[in-house]
Design an enzyme around this catalytic site. Structure first.
Site, PDB file in Angstrom:
ATOM      1  CD  GLU A  58       1.022 -17.071 -16.772  1.00 39.77           C
ATOM      2  OE1 GLU A  58       1.666 -17.643 -17.650  1.00 39.77           O
ATOM      3  OE2 GLU A  58      -0.034 -16.464 -16.963  1.00 39.77           O
ATOM      4  CB  THR A 228       1.951  -1.953   0.442  1.00 37.33           C
ATOM      5  OG1 THR A 228       1.955  -1.257   1.685  1.00 37.33           O
ATOM      6  CG2 THR A 228       0.840  -1.432  -0.438  1.00 37.33           C
TER       7      THR A 228
END
Ligand code: DSN
Length: 420
Positions: A58, A228
């Site tokens: 993270e 994408t």
């Protein structure tokens, strides 16, 4: 270590193993004509199945919330550097889990609920996340749709400009998922600049062509660009964001901690592999062939009496108006499915049919081009389609086409089968 940790998938879970095998077989003996699909390389797949799947990272390189991220940092930095170089971007974020999440981060960075956003109508080639009423974008924001000119079926830039001047939206969206022509990103940027709006381009469909310089690059013009990573760019399933340096912090904060938690490090590694592959000369030749194949297939259908929306294509895809030969999009999709040709029904501009029926089908060439097919195969495929549309009830014809498709697919194997 638990007893099954070192066993193969086949030993641990024969059911899933068998389903994956069946899907591999389906992909192998079907002609994949869905414009948003492609076949990732073995190298991309290898990165995705690596131990990086186990790492929590993270945060961003150099600013993580967990220890042990030295290698994760190197992987992510490499992905970022390659991506920036590929498109000439000032800043890149490779963490979005999907295109939709990348797009959500753009909305959350630049507009507030209720703000006006000018975007291409879904039935004119836009995308679900560009303001469809059933999507968060259409629920939270005041979407003003622009579209194509009814005659040319190409973007009506004069209409776009007058809507921008009239409504003064906070953001203008360019890009779409079923628009086959070149988009004038420079003109859209100048319209956005005049009204002080953010210009966001969603280049998801075109990102592979753009990396190979086979389609206009929006990066020099748009404030922010999303994509994408699994369509024409041929990487792992996922998303990415490119933006000007002045928006870097805003965007990064919206992806993490705004929308997502831990990044998918194995997918980020696979994105890095994909960006490396996309910078090779062979990728340029691939994209040139993608365009030639889409053009060749649309020409065969057009010559056989099927109306092609806008009369052709400048990209990897085109829309065929199936009503022009008496079918709905749904019927045409089902008919093609029955002989192992995979397409998707798609609304066409000014469609009078519901999205579950539609008047058109969308056809794309990226996957078949990856298998090595060229214009000659497109001609054969187009002729199979035409004969099927002429004689949709004939089981003999269907049997013959399936036999011939199986033979063709054997000649152009999937990457994994190339090894066996
Ligand atoms: N579902 C994709 C497509 O088919 O174009 C867009 O996200």
């Amino acid at each position: 270590m638990s007893h099954c940790h070192n066993h193969s998938l086949n030993q641990v879970d024969p059911e899933i193993f068998s389903l994956i095998g069946k899907e591999e077989e389906r992909q192998s003996n079907h002609l994949e004509l869905i414009a948003s699909e492609n076949i990732a390389s073995l190298a991309v797949r290898e990165a995705m199945q690596s131990v990086l799947t186990d790492k929590y990272a993270e945060g961003y390189p150099g600013k993580r919330y967990y220890g042990g991220c030295k290698i994760a940092d190197e992987v992510e930095n490499l992905a970022i550097a390659r991506l920036k170089k590929l498109y000439g971007s000032e800043h890149a974020n490779v963490q979005p889990h999907s295109g939709s999440q990348a797009n959500m981060a753009v909305y959350f960075s630049f507009v507030n609920p209720g703000d006006k956003v000018l975007a291409m109508d879904l039935s004119h080639g836009g995308h679900l996340t560009h303001g469809s009423r059933v999507n968060f974008s259409g629920k939270f924001y005041d979407i003003i749709p622009y579209g194509v000119d009814p005659k040319t079926e190409m973007i009506d830039y004069d209409l776009l400009e007058s809507l921008a001047n009239e409504h003064k939206p906070r953001m203008i969206v360019s890009g779409g998922s079923a628009y086959s022509r070149k988009i004038d990103f420079e003109r859209i940027q100048s319209i956005a600049k005049r009204i002080n709006a953010i210009h966001w381009c969603d280049m998801a469909h075109y990102s592979g062509l753009i990396a190979a310089k086979e389609y206009p690059n929006p990066v020099p013009f748009a404030d922010v660009v999303t994509s994408t990573t699994h369509k024409s760019i041929r990487g792992p399933r996922g998303g990415m964001i490119l933006c000007k340096e002045e928006f870097a912090k805003k965007i990064d904060k919206q992806i993490f901690p705004g929308i997502q938690g831990g990044p998918l490090m194995h997918v980020i590694a696979a994105k890095a592999v994909c960006f490396h592959e996309a910078s090779q000369e062979s990728f340029k030749s691939y994209q040139i062939q993608v365009k030639k194949n889409a053009s060749a297939l649309s020409k065969v259908l057009n010559d056989g009496g099927v109306r092609i929306v806008s009369g052709g294509t400048d990209s990897h895809l085109f829309l065929a108006d199936m009503k022009s030969i008496g079918f709905t999009g749904h019927q045409a999709q089902e008919l093609l499915d029955s002989v192992q040709m995979t397409t998707n029904k798609n609304t066409i501009p000014f469609d009078t049919e519901k999205p579950t029926i539609t008047s058109g089908i969308r056809i794309g060439s990226p996957a078949l081009t990856t298998r090595g097919m060229k214009e000659v195969e497109m001609e054969i495929i187009g002729n199979w389609m035409l004969s099927l549309f002429k004689d949709p009830e004939s089981t003999d014809l269907k049997r013959r086409i399936i036999r011939e498709i199986n033979d063709l697919c054997e000649k152009f194997p999937l990457p994994s089968l190339l090894l066996s």
